[in-house]
Design a protein around this motif. Sequence first.
Motif, PDB file in Angstrom:
ATOM      1  N   PHE A 129      36.878  36.771  44.714  1.00 56.31           N
ATOM      2  CA  PHE A 129      37.721  36.996  43.412  1.00 56.31           C
ATOM      3  C   PHE A 129      38.548  38.067  44.047  1.00 56.31           C
ATOM      4  O   PHE A 129      39.735  38.438  43.563  1.00 56.31           O
ATOM      5  N   TYR A 130      37.650  39.469  44.354  1.00 53.43           N
ATOM      6  CA  TYR A 130      38.429  40.716  44.436  1.00 53.43           C
ATOM      7  C   TYR A 130      39.427  40.650  45.670  1.00 53.43           C
ATOM      8  O   TYR A 130      40.440  41.186  45.535  1.00 53.43           O
ATOM      9  N   SER A 131      39.138  39.618  46.728  1.00 49.82           N
ATOM     10  CA  SER A 131      39.888  39.662  47.926  1.00 49.82           C
ATOM     11  C   SER A 131      41.447  38.983  46.985  1.00 49.82           C
ATOM     12  O   SER A 131      42.288  39.443  47.705  1.00 49.82           O
ATOM     13  N   ILE A 132      41.391  37.996  46.249  1.00 49.75           N
ATOM     14  CA  ILE A 132      42.720  37.373  45.728  1.00 49.75           C
ATOM     15  C   ILE A 132      43.389  38.509  45.044  1.00 49.75           C
ATOM     16  O   ILE A 132      44.603  38.444  44.981  1.00 49.75           O
ATOM     17  N   LEU A 133      42.681  39.530  44.423  1.00 47.84           N
ATOM     18  CA  LEU A 133      43.356  40.693  43.794  1.00 47.84           C
ATOM     19  C   LEU A 133      43.712  41.997  44.730  1.00 47.84           C
ATOM     20  O   LEU A 133      44.149  42.649  44.232  1.00 47.84           O
ATOM     21  N   ASN A 134      43.447  41.579  45.975  1.00 44.91           N
ATOM     22  CA  ASN A 134      43.527  42.692  46.986  1.00 44.91           C
ATOM     23  C   ASN A 134      42.822  43.985  46.931  1.00 44.91           C
ATOM     24  O   ASN A 134      43.347  44.919  47.140  1.00 44.91           O
ATOM     25  N   GLU A 135      41.493  43.988  46.380  1.00 45.54           N
ATOM     26  CA  GLU A 135      40.671  44.738  45.983  1.00 45.54           C
ATOM     27  C   GLU A 135      39.770  44.866  47.232  1.00 45.54           C
ATOM     28  O   GLU A 135      38.580  44.463  47.138  1.00 45.54           O
ATOM     29  N   ASN A 136      40.064  45.166  48.399  1.00 49.91           N
ATOM     30  CA  ASN A 136      39.447  45.221  49.487  1.00 49.91           C
ATOM     31  C   ASN A 136      38.191  46.062  49.574  1.00 49.91           C
ATOM     32  O   ASN A 136      37.108  45.738  50.281  1.00 49.91           O
ATOM     33  N   ASP A 137      38.356  47.332  48.879  1.00 53.42           N
ATOM     34  CA  ASP A 137      37.133  48.016  48.953  1.00 53.42           C
ATOM     35  C   ASP A 137      35.862  47.325  48.126  1.00 53.42           C
ATOM     36  O   ASP A 137      34.900  47.635  48.450  1.00 53.42           O
ATOM     37  N   LYS A 138      36.511  46.829  47.062  1.00 53.84           N
ATOM     38  CA  LYS A 138      35.317  46.038  46.184  1.00 53.84           C
ATOM     39  C   LYS A 138      34.789  44.757  46.834  1.00 53.84           C
ATOM     40  O   LYS A 138      33.636  44.278  46.827  1.00 53.84           O
ATOM     41  N   VAL A 139      35.236  44.122  47.796  1.00 55.15           N
ATOM     42  CA  VAL A 139      35.357  42.870  48.524  1.00 55.15           C
ATOM     43  C   VAL A 139      34.014  43.296  49.503  1.00 55.15           C
ATOM     44  O   VAL A 139      32.952  42.812  49.664  1.00 55.15           O
ATOM     45  N   ILE A 140      34.337  44.703  50.254  1.00 55.32           N
ATOM     46  CA  ILE A 140      33.043  45.083  51.023  1.00 55.32           C
ATOM     47  C   ILE A 140      32.125  45.508  50.460  1.00 55.32           C
ATOM     48  O   ILE A 140      30.925  45.083  50.810  1.00 55.32           O
ATOM     49  N   GLU A 141      32.043  46.288  49.263  1.00 53.83           N
ATOM     50  CA  GLU A 141      30.883  46.492  48.467  1.00 53.83           C
ATOM     51  C   GLU A 141      30.097  45.272  48.111  1.00 53.83           C
ATOM     52  O   GLU A 141      29.001  45.232  48.118  1.00 53.83           O
ATOM     53  N   ASN A 142      30.736  44.131  47.593  1.00 53.35           N
ATOM     54  CA  ASN A 142      30.125  43.234  47.268  1.00 53.35           C
ATOM     55  C   ASN A 142      29.353  42.481  48.346  1.00 53.35           C
ATOM     56  O   ASN A 142      28.540  41.902  48.277  1.00 53.35           O
TER      57      ASN A 142
END
Length: 265
Positions: free
Chosen positions: A113-126
């Motif tokens: 979901f974060y990837s779709i929102l372009n929140e790449n730092d949160k993608v990596i965190e999760n």
Amino acid sequence: MNDKIKQDNIEFEKKNYQNALNCLNQVHKNEYGYKFSLIVKLDSFMRLKKYDEALKIIDLIIEESPHIEIFWAEKVRCHLFLNEDAKALDALKELEKLCGDEDKEGFVRIARFYSILNENDKVIENCDNALKVDENYLPALYEKMLATSFLKDEKMIDDISEYILNASDNDLLSMLPVIMINLFSEKYEKALDLIENCELGEIDEEHRQLLKGAVYKRICDDLNAQIMLSEKVDLDVRDAVRLMLEFKETGKDHGEFNGVEYYIF
């Protein structure tokens, strides 16, 4: 069971979702099966792509049962489909709070979901949270690699590639995500190394050669250039890539290779 719900099940199984909704709209709040009818209504609205109506159902369910992850996930999906990114992000934060410490699948779902929102730092965190549970969990490694490619963190890409290499079967199909990420990160020779050194597995030699050709095509597209030869001879893909890389790094656009003149236009 309520006869209206029985009829709804028949319509739903036939994929007549609007007819199913017509049946369910006759089920009142004080009737047996009402809560079940809400779930089916939600599914019907989603299949009909009526995301505004689906959200009304989701909000009703969340108000009564706020700790069920699947409904927060559906809420995120609806807001994304409606291009309501800020609301999707708010719902995603609530979903994140509910994810259990050992739920590696849940962490990856959130990362996507974060990837779709372009929140790449949160993608990596999760993804990192999922990898704490299982350091070789391939879905998390793939998602993390995709995020790092957007961030253009070359060291992290190399580190994750190494993890995936160790966690996967050494065949082309398993390595394809790593090959593609290296290709899109302009690591053309690394992509070639992987293609040439992996076992074929379910892919035949012809497909290996096609993949090698795709590497050359990618560098041509990236540089908006291609090699022309003075004579018709076979030029190995790796040699062609090296000539193109030399052109990229030094600007050298002509010369001789194995006794044949070449030009880069």
